[in-house]
Write a protein that holds these residues in place. Structure first.
Motif, PDB file in Angstrom:
ATOM      1  N   MET A   1       0.836  -1.214   0.000  1.00 57.24           N
ATOM      2  CA  MET A   1       0.000   0.000   0.000  1.00 57.24           C
ATOM      3  C   MET A   1       0.862   1.252   0.000  1.00 57.24           C
ATOM      4  O   MET A   1       1.815   1.357   0.754  1.00 57.24           O
ATOM      5  CB  MET A   1      -0.888   0.019   1.259  1.00 57.24           C
ATOM      6  N   ASP A   2       0.461   2.185  -0.811  1.00 56.13           N
ATOM      7  CA  ASP A   2       1.146   3.466  -0.885  1.00 56.13           C
ATOM      8  C   ASP A   2       0.882   4.261   0.399  1.00 56.13           C
ATOM      9  O   ASP A   2      -0.070   3.994   1.110  1.00 56.13           O
ATOM     10  CB  ASP A   2       0.548   4.256  -2.069  1.00 56.13           C
ATOM     11  N   SER A   3       1.724   5.238   0.668  1.00 53.06           N
ATOM     12  CA  SER A   3       1.499   6.005   1.898  1.00 53.06           C
ATOM     13  C   SER A   3       0.337   6.986   1.743  1.00 53.06           C
ATOM     14  O   SER A   3      -0.156   7.522   2.719  1.00 53.06           O
ATOM     15  CB  SER A   3       2.761   6.765   2.286  1.00 53.06           C
ATOM     16  N   LYS A   4      -0.082   7.198   0.512  1.00 51.95           N
ATOM     17  CA  LYS A   4      -1.255   8.047   0.304  1.00 51.95           C
ATOM     18  C   LYS A   4      -2.294   7.283  -0.480  1.00 51.95           C
ATOM     19  O   LYS A   4      -1.964   6.476  -1.358  1.00 51.95           O
ATOM     20  CB  LYS A   4      -0.867   9.304  -0.484  1.00 51.95           C
ATOM     21  N   PHE A   5      -3.556   7.591  -0.185  1.00 47.26           N
ATOM     22  CA  PHE A   5      -4.634   6.972  -0.948  1.00 47.26           C
ATOM     23  C   PHE A   5      -4.831   7.754  -2.243  1.00 47.26           C
ATOM     24  O   PHE A   5      -5.050   8.959  -2.215  1.00 47.26           O
ATOM     25  CB  PHE A   5      -5.929   6.968  -0.137  1.00 47.26           C
ATOM     26  N   ASP A   6      -4.716   7.067  -3.374  1.00 43.54           N
ATOM     27  CA  ASP A   6      -4.897   7.735  -4.663  1.00 43.54           C
ATOM     28  C   ASP A   6      -6.217   7.288  -5.290  1.00 43.54           C
ATOM     29  O   ASP A   6      -6.329   6.183  -5.810  1.00 43.54           O
ATOM     30  CB  ASP A   6      -3.715   7.385  -5.583  1.00 43.54           C
ATOM     31  N   MET A 652      -4.743   4.033   8.603  1.00 43.53           N
ATOM     32  CA  MET A 652      -5.070   3.170   9.735  1.00 43.53           C
ATOM     33  C   MET A 652      -4.909   1.711   9.315  1.00 43.53           C
ATOM     34  O   MET A 652      -4.389   0.882  10.069  1.00 43.53           O
ATOM     35  CB  MET A 652      -6.510   3.427  10.196  1.00 43.53           C
ATOM     36  N   ALA A 653      -5.382   1.426   8.099  1.00 45.93           N
ATOM     37  CA  ALA A 653      -5.251   0.064   7.593  1.00 45.93           C
ATOM     38  C   ALA A 653      -3.782  -0.289   7.385  1.00 45.93           C
ATOM     39  O   ALA A 653      -3.336  -1.394   7.715  1.00 45.93           O
ATOM     40  CB  ALA A 653      -6.025  -0.078   6.282  1.00 45.93           C
ATOM     41  N   LEU A 657      -1.782  -3.449   9.091  1.00 41.73           N
ATOM     42  CA  LEU A 657      -1.075  -4.459   8.305  1.00 41.73           C
ATOM     43  C   LEU A 657       0.413  -4.517   8.672  1.00 41.73           C
ATOM     44  O   LEU A 657       1.010  -5.588   8.767  1.00 41.73           O
ATOM     45  CB  LEU A 657      -1.242  -4.167   6.804  1.00 41.73           C
ATOM     46  N   MET A 658       0.977  -3.351   8.911  1.00 38.92           N
ATOM     47  CA  MET A 658       2.379  -3.282   9.272  1.00 38.92           C
ATOM     48  C   MET A 658       2.634  -3.965  10.628  1.00 38.92           C
ATOM     49  O   MET A 658       3.570  -4.754  10.776  1.00 38.92           O
ATOM     50  CB  MET A 658       2.800  -1.814   9.333  1.00 38.92           C
ATOM     51  N   MET A 659       1.745  -3.673  11.573  1.00 40.22           N
ATOM     52  CA  MET A 659       1.891  -4.267  12.907  1.00 40.22           C
ATOM     53  C   MET A 659       1.729  -5.779  12.845  1.00 40.22           C
ATOM     54  O   MET A 659       2.442  -6.526  13.501  1.00 40.22           O
ATOM     55  CB  MET A 659       0.832  -3.688  13.859  1.00 40.22           C
ATOM     56  N   GLN A 660       0.767  -6.204  12.045  1.00 42.12           N
ATOM     57  CA  GLN A 660       0.535  -7.648  11.954  1.00 42.12           C
ATOM     58  C   GLN A 660       1.747  -8.352  11.335  1.00 42.12           C
ATOM     59  O   GLN A 660       2.188  -9.379  11.814  1.00 42.12           O
ATOM     60  CB  GLN A 660      -0.725  -7.913  11.115  1.00 42.12           C
ATOM     61  N   GLU A 661       2.277  -7.737  10.302  1.00 38.16           N
ATOM     62  CA  GLU A 661       3.403  -8.343   9.623  1.00 38.16           C
ATOM     63  C   GLU A 661       4.637  -8.398  10.532  1.00 38.16           C
ATOM     64  O   GLU A 661       5.332  -9.399  10.621  1.00 38.16           O
ATOM     65  CB  GLU A 661       3.708  -7.551   8.350  1.00 38.16           C
ATOM     66  N   TRP A 764     -10.952  -2.134   2.270  1.00 36.51           N
ATOM     67  CA  TRP A 764     -11.547  -3.441   2.583  1.00 36.51           C
ATOM     68  C   TRP A 764     -10.801  -4.554   1.868  1.00 36.51           C
ATOM     69  O   TRP A 764     -10.533  -5.619   2.431  1.00 36.51           O
ATOM     70  CB  TRP A 764     -13.016  -3.404   2.150  1.00 36.51           C
ATOM     71  N   LYS A 765     -10.473  -4.282   0.612  1.00 39.63           N
ATOM     72  CA  LYS A 765      -9.787  -5.263  -0.219  1.00 39.63           C
ATOM     73  C   LYS A 765      -8.416  -5.632   0.367  1.00 39.63           C
ATOM     74  O   LYS A 765      -7.954  -6.757   0.232  1.00 39.63           O
ATOM     75  CB  LYS A 765      -9.606  -4.646  -1.614  1.00 39.63           C
ATOM     76  N   GLU A 766      -7.790  -4.674   1.026  1.00 37.14           N
ATOM     77  CA  GLU A 766      -6.444  -4.898   1.560  1.00 37.14           C
ATOM     78  C   GLU A 766      -6.467  -5.600   2.910  1.00 37.14           C
ATOM     79  O   GLU A 766      -5.454  -6.170   3.330  1.00 37.14           O
ATOM     80  CB  GLU A 766      -5.711  -3.550   1.734  1.00 37.14           C
ATOM     81  N   MET A 767      -7.590  -5.519   3.612  1.00 34.44           N
ATOM     82  CA  MET A 767      -7.647  -6.033   4.980  1.00 34.44           C
ATOM     83  C   MET A 767      -7.916  -7.540   4.994  1.00 34.44           C
ATOM     84  O   MET A 767      -8.756  -8.027   4.241  1.00 34.44           O
ATOM     85  CB  MET A 767      -8.769  -5.327   5.766  1.00 34.44           C
TER      86      MET A 767
END
Length: 784
Positions: A1-6, A652-653, A657-661, A764-767
Motif C-alpha cells: 500500500m502506498d502512503s497516500k490513498f490515490d 489506519m489500515a 497491516l504493518m503491525m501484523q506483519e 476493505w480489499k487490503e484487509m
RNA sequence: GGAUCCAUAGCUCAGUUGGUAGAGCGCUUCGUUUACAUCGAAGAUGUCAGAGGUUCGAGUCCUCUUGGGUCCACCA
C-alpha cells in the motif's frame, strides 16, 4: 500500500467490479438470512440527457446512493433505477444554438426532420451524463435504465391522456396563456417570474362623446390603445360613478368606447379608470368574458402587431409603443408621463424575456378531482415529507392549484396524440370537411414545390427561388386549394387548431386526411409518470414488486412542478401514491452565497473536485454541507476535510497491516464474541463502536445524513486513530489488541461505505477478512 | 402585499423532547515519535442579531423590532 490513498487509481476499477458482481440488481443481491424483507426502492430524478453533471446532481446522487447502499447492506432487496430526461425546452434551445453556429435555423426543417435531428443530437451527447453517473459511484441498476422518450414511456403517457380524455379530465379551450415570443412557446404560471422594473406610465386623454369633457386613463401599454373598445371603472367609486355607461372616443381608432363597471378595477390606481385590452391582459380578458366584449388580437405569436393595429401592423411591440406615443403627443392626447413608475413585469424563467399574454387554444387537465387525494396523501402522513417544514410548500400549492395547461409549442417532446381531420379521404362518408371548424386550422409548413404564382397563402420566409423550400402559412382550407394534403403533411411545422375543432385522440394516425397536433406535452406531464414508467407500469413484475417506491429524493424547488404531479398521477392510475417518503435536499449555492448560474459566471464544476479530491470527498463534503436541508454554500473546506479523512482511514489500515506483519501474528480473532482476554480499554472502544452504530442507524432513519457522517468521522479519527491506535503500539498482548483494532476498522468501513464507497471498498480489499465478498454486499453491523 | 426560512467563532455550518456553547477550514506556538505533514500536540476567538415574556434554568419555546434569503401574487 502506498502512503497516500490515490482515488484516481481505484475508482474506475472498483465501479466496474461492483457492476459486474450484480450487486446493483435486486435479484442478484444476497438475501438477509432468507427472510423476505421489504424492498427498498428509489427512482433517480433523471438528469438532462444531453447535459452534464452539476453540483445539485452530485448531492442528489450522493444522498440517494447513501440510502441505497445502507439498505442493500441491511439485506433489503434494493433497487435504484437510473434514467435521463429529454428536457424538452432546454434541449431544443441548445440544439437551435448549434444550428445557428452553422448558419441555420429551425424554420428550414419540417417538424419530423427537426425532431429526428434533435434525437440524433441527444444520442450523441448522452454518453457524457451516463459516464458521470458511473463516475459518481451510483449503484444504480443499469439493466433498468429509462429515457423519458423510450417507446414504453410515450405509450404510457398516451394511454393516460386517452383515459383522462375519456373521463372528461382533459379539455381544449381558449385560454390566456403566458406566451414568450422570443422562446416561441407558452409557459405555465409556475414557469414565469415577476421582475421589478421602472417603466413609463402614460396618462392618456380621451374625449367624451357629445361633450367637451374628457377622461384621463393611465397605462404602461399605449401600443394597444387602438385595439381597445371599452373602459372600466369600479362600480362603487364615487369619483367615477357618473361615467358608467358614458362613451369616449379612442384617439387612434376614433371608435366610440363604452365605460363599463367592474369590481376588479382598483379605484386607487391611476385615475381609477382602466382601458380594457381583453386579448392581451388577464384581468381584461376575464372582464371581457363576463361582459361579453370583443376580444381583438393585436399582437401575434412572433411579437409583432397584427393587421388589427392598422398602420402599426407588422411592427414590433417595442417600436409600436414608441411610435404610438409620438402620434399621441402630436394629437395632444398625452396628459402627462410618470417616468419612474415601478411595477412588476412578468418574464419567462428560461430567458427572462417579457411575457406576452395571449389567447391560444390549449389542452388542459382538470385538476379538481386529482388534487384532493394528492393533498390528502400528504396531510394524512401517507406520504411523509422531510424536512417537515417543506410540507407547507406542497399543501399550499395543492390547495391553490387550478387547471393545468399542458400544451407546449416545442418540437422536442412527446407529441400530443390528437388528430384533426383536414383532408378529404377516399372513403369519406359524406363528411364535408370544408364546412367544419377544422378548415380554420392555422398551418405553417415547408412547401417543397412552391409555385411563385401563388398569392393567397402568405409567404413568411425563404427565397423566391422555386427549388428551395419555403415556409408557407395560412388557413388549411385555403392552403389545400394550392397544395396537396400530402405536401402539407410532409412539410408540416406547426398547427394551431381553434378550440372548437373536431379531434380524435389516438396513438397512431386514425386514417387518411388527418394531421397530428404539433404541440407536445408539458415535460412535467410525462415526468409526472416517472415512478410508473421506470417500473414499467402496469403489467410488469417490477411494478408489482417495487411500487410504491420508498423514497423520492430531489431538490425542493420542484415540489410544485414534479412531486405534486407524480403523486397526482400515481394515485389516479394506481390508487396509491408513488412513494412513502419525500426527502428534499437544499440547493448548493456558489461560493459567493448566490444561486449558481451561467449568467453570473459563478458555477462550480464538479469535475475539477472529483479529479483533485476524489468522488468520495466530494460526495461526503456536500452531504456535510448542511444538516437541515436548507440551501448552503459550496463547502470547499469540508471536501478537503473528507479527502484527508479518506487518507486517514487508508493509513489506519496500513498501520494495522504493518503491525501484523511485524509481529507475525496470524491467528487473529474475527468477531468480538470470540475474542478473549479483552482489557477494559478494549471493551470501552468496542462499546463506543456499538454506540456509533446505534446512532448512525437512528440518524439515517431520520434522514439526518450529515450528523450520521460526522458521528463516524469523529469516532474513527478522534477515538480510534488518535487514541486507541496509539495505545496498540505499546500493547504487550498484541494479538488481542490487533483483533480488536481490525474489528473496529472493518466495522467502521462498513458504516462509512454508504458515504464514501470507493475508499472504503479499496481499503476493505487490503484487509484480512473472514469472507472474501466485497464491502458493497457485506452485512451491515448489528449491535446485539 | 401574502407565505416561509434564516440571523451562533474570521469563513461555511452543527446544536430535535429547554440543563455548563460545538465541528471543519483558517489562525498562533511547538514538533523530522518508525500509519498518515492529506500528520501530531497545545492554544486563541462567541453579550448565540436586538428587546421583552414564560421558566429554577432559554441558542433552543412565545411576542415584537431590525436585517437577509426564497417562494407566491392580476393591480392597468
Amino acid at each position: 500500500m502506498d502512503s497516500k490513498f490515490d482515488h484516481k487509481i481505484v475508482e474506475k476499477d472498483i465501479y466496474e467490479a461492483w457492476e459486474k458482481s450484480g450487486a446493483f440488481q435486486p435479484s442478484l443481491q444476497p438475501t438477509a438470512n432468507g427472510i423476505q424483507q421489504r424492498p427498498f426502492t428509489i427512482v433517480l430524478p433523471p438528469p438532462n440527457a444531453s447535459g452534464k453533471m452539476h453540483m445539485g446532481n452530485v448531492l442528489m446522487i450522493a444522498i440517494e446512493d447513501l440510502m441505497i447502499r445502507y439498505h442493500r447492506m441491511k439485506g433489503d432487496p434494493t433497487l435504484w433505477i437510473p434514467g435521463t430526461d429529454h428536457a424538452g425546452f432546454e434541449t431544443q434551445i441548445t440544439y437551435e444554438r448549434e444550428l445557428k453556429k452553422q448558419g441555420k435555423s429551425r424554420f428550414e426543417f419540417d417538424r419530423e426532420t427537426l425532431y429526428q435531428n434533435i434525437w440524433e443530437f441527444v444520442q450523441s451527447n448522452k454518453s457524457q451524463i451516463e459516464g458521470q453517473i458511473r463516475q459518481m459511484g451510483a449503484s444504480v441498476d443499469w439493466s433498468r435504465y429509462t429515457f423519458t422518450l423510450d417507446p414504453h414511456v410515450v405509450s404510457t403517457v398516451y394511454s393516460t391522456f386517452a383515459k383522462m380524455h375519456k373521463e372528461g379530465l382533459v379539455y381544449r379551450d381558449n385560454y390566456m396563456v403566458n406566451y414568450c415570443p422570443k422562446c416561441g412557446t407558452t409557459f405555465a404560471d409556475l414557469e414565469i417570474m415577476h421582475e421589478d422594473r421602472v417603466d413609463k406610465l402614460y396618462y392618456i386623454k380621451y374625449k367624451m362623446v357629445g361633450s367637451e369633457d374628457g377622461v384621463v386613463v393611465a397605462t404602461v401599454r399605449p401600443e394597444t390603445i387602438m385595439l381597445d373598445t371599452h373602459m372600466a371603472v369600479h362600480p362603487d367609486n364615487k369619483k367615477t360613478k357618473h361615467l358608467i355607461g358614458k362613451k369616449v372616443i379612442n384617439p387612434l381608432s376614433l371608435k366610440e368606447m363604452e365605460i363599463i363597471a367592474d369590481s376588479f378595477v382598483d379605484p386607487e390606481f391611476g385615475t381609477g379608470i382602466v382601458k380594457l385590452t381583453p386579448a392581451h391582459d388577464k384581468n381584461d380578458y376575464e372582464a371581457a368574458k363576463k361582459h361579453n366584449l370583443p376580444v381583438i388580437i393585436g399582437i401575434s405569436m412572433d411579437g409583432k402587431m397584427t393587421s388589427e393595429a392598422g398602420k402599426w401592423a407588422g411592427k414590433s411591440v417595442f417600436t409600436a409603443r414608441k411610435e404610438v406615443v409620438e402620434e399621441l403627443q402630436i394629437l395632444g392626447a398625452i396628459d402627462k408621463i410618470n417616468e419612474k413608475y415601478e411595477h412588476a413585469v412578468t418574464v419567462c424563467y428560461k430567458g427572462g424575456h417579457d411575457i406576452e399574454p395571449m389567447i391560444l387554444p390549449n389542452w388542459f387537465v382538470k385538476v379538481e378531482s386529482l388534487k384532493k387525494p394528492a393533498l390528502e396523501a400528504v396531510e394524512s402522513g401517507k406520504v411523509k415529507i422531510y424536512p417537515e417544514w417543506r410540507k407547507i410548500t406542497y399543501t399550499k400549492w395543492m390547495e391553490e392549484m387550478h387547471d393545468w395547461p399542458i400544451s407546449r409549442q416545442v418540437v422536442w417532446g412527446i407529441r400530443i396524440p390528437v388528430w384533426y381531420k383536414v383532408g378529404q379521404s377516399e372513403n369519406s362518408e359524406g363528411q364535408n370537411v370544408g364546412k367544419s371548424e377544422n378548415q380554420n386550422i392555422q398551418i405553417t409548413f415547408l412547401a417543397k414545390n412552391h409555385k411563385s404564382s401563388d398569392h393567397s397563402p402568405k409567404i413568411t420566409q425563404g427565397s423566391e427561388l422555386s427549388h428551395k423550400p419555403v415556409v408557407v402559412s395560412g388557413r388549411v382550407g385555403e392552403l389545400l386549394q394550392n397544395y396537396s394534403f400530402e405536401e402539407i403533411r410532409d412539410g408540416l411545422q406547426t398547427l394551431i387548431a381553434p378550440a372548437g375543432c373536431e379531434s380524435i385522440v389516438n396513438e397512431t394516425c386514425p386514417g387518411d386526411g388527418y394531421l397530428q397536433e404539433t404541440d407536445t406535452f408539458d415535460t412535467w406531464f410525462s415526468s409526472g409518470h416517472w415512478p410508473l414508467v421506470t417500473l414499467k407500469y402496469p403489467e410488469s413484475e417490477d411494478f408489482k414488486k417495487f411500487y410504491p417506491t420508498s423514497v423520492l429524493e430531489t431538490g425542493w424547488e420542484i415540489i410544485r412542478f414534479w412531486v405534486s404531479r407524480m403523486i397526482m398521477f400515481g394515485i389516479y392510475l394506481t390508487g396509491e401514491p408513488p412513494f412513502e417518503y419525500v426527502y428534499l435536499h437544499g440547493m448548493v449555492r456558489a461560493a459567493d452565497g448566490k444561486k449558481m448560474s451561467k449568467s453570473l459566471g459563478n458555477v462550480i464544476n464538479p469535475d475539477e473536485y472529483m479529479e483533485q479530491y476524489g468522488v468520495d470527498a466530494l460526495r461526503m463534503g456536500l452531504i456535510a454541507g448542511t444538516a437541515t436541508g436548507k440551501d448552503f454554500s459550496f463547502p470547499k473546506d469540508k471536501i478537503t476535510a473528507y479527502r484527508n479523512f479518506g487518507n486517514k482511514l487508508w493509513n489506519m489500515a496500513r498501520f494495522f497491516l504493518m503491525m501484523q506483519e511485524k509481529s507475525g501474528i496470524t491467528n487473529l480473532k474475527f468477531s468480538n464474541s470470540q475474542m478473549e482476554g479483552l482489557t477494559a480499554r478494549d471493551n470501552e472502544i468496542i462499546k463506543m463502536l456499538n454506540e456509533t452504530i446505534n446512532s448512525v442507524d437512528k440518524l439515517l432513519g431520520e434522514f439526518r445524513f450529515a450528523e450520521a457522517g460526522d458521528t463516524i468521522y469523529h469516532f474513527m479519527w478522534d477515538e480510534v486513530a488518535a487514541k486507541y491506535l496509539e495505545e496498540v503500539k505499546t500493547r504487550e498482548d498484541l494479538g488481542v489488541a490487533l483483533s480488536v483494532l481490525r474489528h473496529v476498522i472493518l466495522t467502521g468501513l462498513k458504516l462509512l461505505h454508504p458515504f464514501m464507497p470507493f475508499v472504503t471498498e479499496a481499503i476493505w480489499k487490503e484487509m484480512p477478512r473472514k469472507h472474501d465478498e466485497m464491502l458493497i454486499i457485506s452485512k451491515w453491523p448489528e449491535v446485539k
